[in-house]
Scaffold this motif. Structure first.
Motif, mmCIF file in Angstrom:
data_model
loop_
_atom_site.group_PDB
_atom_site.id
_atom_site.type_symbol
_atom_site.label_atom_id
_atom_site.label_comp_id
_atom_site.label_asym_id
_atom_site.label_seq_id
_atom_site.Cartn_x
_atom_site.Cartn_y
_atom_site.Cartn_z
ATOM 1 N N VAL A 358 -4.090 4.908 2.979
ATOM 2 C CA VAL A 358 -4.309 3.475 3.167
ATOM 3 C C VAL A 358 -3.104 2.860 3.854
ATOM 4 C CG1 VAL A 358 -5.760 3.407 1.103
ATOM 5 C CG2 VAL A 358 -3.336 2.783 0.935
ATOM 6 N N SER A 359 -3.277 1.671 4.393
ATOM 7 C CA SER A 359 -2.206 0.959 5.099
ATOM 8 C C SER A 359 -1.274 0.268 4.108
ATOM 9 C CB SER A 359 -2.807 -0.087 6.042
ATOM 10 O OG SER A 359 -3.694 0.510 6.952
ATOM 11 N N THR A 363 -4.270 -1.137 -1.685
ATOM 12 C CA THR A 363 -4.232 -0.354 -2.918
ATOM 13 C C THR A 363 -4.873 1.009 -2.687
ATOM 14 O OG1 THR A 363 -6.351 -1.218 -3.692
ATOM 15 C CG2 THR A 363 -4.368 -2.429 -4.335
ATOM 16 N N GLY A 364 -4.421 1.976 -3.478
ATOM 17 C CA GLY A 364 -4.976 3.318 -3.383
ATOM 18 C C GLY A 364 -4.467 4.182 -4.514
ATOM 19 N N GLU A 365 -5.058 5.366 -4.639
ATOM 20 C CA GLU A 365 -4.601 6.300 -5.661
ATOM 21 C C GLU A 365 -3.273 6.905 -5.239
ATOM 22 O OE1 GLU A 365 -5.749 10.462 -7.981
ATOM 23 O OE2 GLU A 365 -7.145 9.632 -6.496
ATOM 24 N N VAL A 366 -2.354 7.007 -6.191
ATOM 25 C CA VAL A 366 -1.028 7.558 -5.930
ATOM 26 C C VAL A 366 -1.102 9.082 -5.916
ATOM 27 C CG1 VAL A 366 1.369 7.649 -6.708
ATOM 28 C CG2 VAL A 366 0.002 5.571 -7.102
ATOM 29 N N ARG A 405 0.206 0.032 -5.259
ATOM 30 C CA ARG A 405 0.386 -0.614 -3.952
ATOM 31 C C ARG A 405 1.879 -0.654 -3.645
ATOM 32 N NH1 ARG A 405 -2.237 -5.092 -5.004
ATOM 33 N NH2 ARG A 405 -0.428 -6.101 -5.929
ATOM 34 N N PHE A 406 2.256 -0.310 -2.421
ATOM 35 C CA PHE A 406 3.648 -0.399 -1.971
ATOM 36 C C PHE A 406 3.912 -1.780 -1.379
ATOM 37 C CE2 PHE A 406 3.622 4.326 -1.794
ATOM 38 C CZ PHE A 406 4.808 4.555 -2.471
ATOM 39 N N ASP A 407 5.102 -2.322 -1.656
ATOM 40 C CA ASP A 407 5.483 -3.572 -0.990
ATOM 41 C C ASP A 407 6.249 -3.244 0.280
ATOM 42 O OD1 ASP A 407 8.150 -3.026 -1.656
ATOM 43 O OD2 ASP A 407 8.208 -4.451 -3.317
ATOM 44 N N GLU A 408 6.683 -4.294 0.984
ATOM 45 C CA GLU A 408 7.337 -4.092 2.282
ATOM 46 C C GLU A 408 8.689 -3.399 2.161
ATOM 47 O OE1 GLU A 408 8.293 -8.081 0.535
ATOM 48 O OE2 GLU A 408 6.483 -6.887 0.907
#
Length: 521
Positions: A358-359, A363-366, A405-408
């Motif tokens: 995912v971008s 959100t996505g599975e880790v 979800r990763f932040d910037e």
């Protein structure tokens, strides 16, 4: 190794790409034989004594005709003998299978059979469960010399009888840890020596050394405990064991022993800080406090930072070892809502339901890849394949089942376990979002939200809440308060009070038990 080993030689051993943890214990016994290694109550072993006892265990295993690579199980309460036997099994080149004493007899038997365990070390605390286990040729050795099995003191070979030296390699199995208890069928996670060595070496960053004194009150069968137990011994420090966690006793022990490092799960931090005398104890000796295994609320992290000296580090990862994130909370207090950034050399990515990456911001599975990963699930290639994900270049990752979800800035925020996601009326609901709202109410000590079956919506959220002492709000009042603040699709169908939330021995909320209790009511 020889008796001429010098302190400088220890640094060379620790700098190696791979080393043996039992060999490091032996090295410390040569360099600093009188240094305390293990302490529990009035009992202790220095490094020379621990080295002798672990070698006697290894020699006894070899004398019993057991071979390199065979599985040896331990199922007992935390004790010095437990720790020494663990090291002795490794020294003999065999594989440790640490089992929870809280398992049912049927579950224990299933895990012992699955692991092909030839010998079981146990104590009086599991005597009753063990009496129902029927496995041919399974030897039983009592760590506490109780009637649970042949006394350890009788089973051990005579002192001075050397064990045959075993050359260990990074891919050789170190232990098999059974993970499951909260999710269903136990799965044996095979961790290699290379994985344990990599995790121990990482500890150099966190001030481990011969002057380290680590206090551990989580059980020795848990990977959570071993994350600090083995690095402390690898660096020649002292491990202080508390068999059963109790807040006041823990604080007294921490002050008395001038503890420098500890591993605690979030609920233990909560109970310690809630103790009315917490601020009266001298905890100034602490260098680092660690946490893992369960969600750690940002507000609780902030309170630890405010009231407790020393650094606070949260590890996020799996027993399977598919990559970790690390949050140094004392360095990044503005990121307490996250579990940190990927550890050095660890590759953490997010994928969607189709297995595509995912971008940023989505959100996505880790999924994770690291230098220390499980070899697989013991005798279950099917489950191993289900746990793996490969990128376009064929690089192997382990799926966590967590959604994030990763932040910037590259910090990972966890939303929930994928299996705990509630799909209500076609909308994805994350229980952690609802729990966070409930915990804003001053009457709420802690909350857990689960999805239950609904004819109208497919699933619908139900909350289980522990009230703060002295609060008298009703369930209906609290549910209405929460629903006024939740989105229309998030609203709670039901809310129930509990004296406490059901937890595993390492503090994970057992949501399956909550679902079952609601359906049976």
């Amino acid at each position: 190794m020889n008796a001429k080993l010098q302190p400088a030689d220890l640094q060379s051993l620790l700098a190696a790409d791979f080393g043996s943890i039992p060999a490091m214990v032996h090295a410390h016994a040569l360099v600093a034989p009188g240094q305390r290694a293990l302490v529990q109550g009035d009992q202790s072993l220095n490094y020379a004594e621990l080295d002798v006892l672990s070698e006697r265990v290894a020699a006894s295993l070899q004398a019993s005709g057991l071979q390199i690579g065979q599985a040896i199980a331990l199922c007992a309460a935390t004790s010095i003998n437990y720790a020494a036997v663990f090291l002795g099994v490794l020294r003999a080149g065999m594989v440790v299978v640490p089992l929870t004493p809280g398992a049912t007899p049927a579950s224990l038997q299933a895990m012992l059979i699955d692991a092909d365990a030839r010998l079981l070390f146990l104590d009086d605390s599991v005597k009753d469960q063990a009496s129902e286990i029927a496995i041919d040729r399974l030897q039983r050795i009592s760590l506490d010399d109780s009637g649970a099995g042949r006394p350890l003191s009788d089973w051990l070979v005579e002192p001075g009888r050397p064990a045959t030296a075993v050359q260990l390699d990074p891919d050789q199995p170190f232990n098999i840890i059974y993970s499951s208890g909260t999710t269903g069928e136990p799965k044996g996670i095979v961790q290699p020596h290379g994985m344990r060595w990599a995790y121990s070496k990482r500890a150099a960053k966190y001030g481990y050394g011969p002057d380290t004194v680590s206090l551990l009150s989580t059980p020795l069968y848990s990977n959570t405990t071993l994350v600090v137990f083995f690095p402390t011994l690898t660096f020649g420090g002292t491990v202080v064991l508390q068999a059963k966690f109790e807040a006041q006793a823990w604080l007294r022990l921490a002050e008395k022993e001038r503890i420098t490092h500890t591993m605690l799960v979030p609920v233990q931090y909560q109970r310690l800080l809630a103790h009315p005398e917490f601020d009266h104890f001298d905890l100034s000796s602490f260098r680092y406090k660690f946490s893992t295994s369960a969600p750690f609320a940002p507000t609780l992290k902030a309170e630890v930072l405010r009231r407790w000296p020393g650094g606070l580090v949260e590890f996020y990862g799996m027993t399977e070892g598919g990559g970790s994130c690390i949050l140094e909370a004392h360095v990044f207090p503005d990121k307490l809502h996250t579990v940190g950034q990927p550890a050095a050399g660890h590759d953490i990515r997010l994928i969607d339901e189709q297995g595509d990456e995912v971008s940023l911001g989505q959100t996505g599975e880790v999924v994770g890849h690291s230098p220390g990963m499980m070899k697989g699930y013991h005798k279950r290639p099917d489950l191993t394949r289900q746990a793996e994900w490969f990128d376009a270049m064929g690089k192997r990752f382990i799926r966590t089942g967590d959604v994030g979800r990763f932040d910037e800035d590259g910090y990972l925020t966890l939303l929930d376990r994928r299996k705990d996601l509630i799909i209500s009326g076609g909308f994805n609901l994350y229980p952690s979002d609802l729990e966070a709202v409930l915990c804003q109410h001053p009457a709420v000590q802690e909350a857990a939200v689960v999805g239950v079956a609904s004819e109208r919506w497919g699933e619908t959220p139900v909350a289980f809440v522990v009230r703060q002492p002295g609060q008298h709000i009703t369930a209906a009042e609290l549910k209405d308060w929460a629903n006024q603040r939740l989105g229309k699709t998030q609203r709670l169908t039901d809310l129930r009070f509990m004296a406490s939330l059901p937890r595993s021995p390492i503090g994970k909320v057992l949501k399956r038990e909550l679902r079952d209790s609601w359906s049976k009511a």
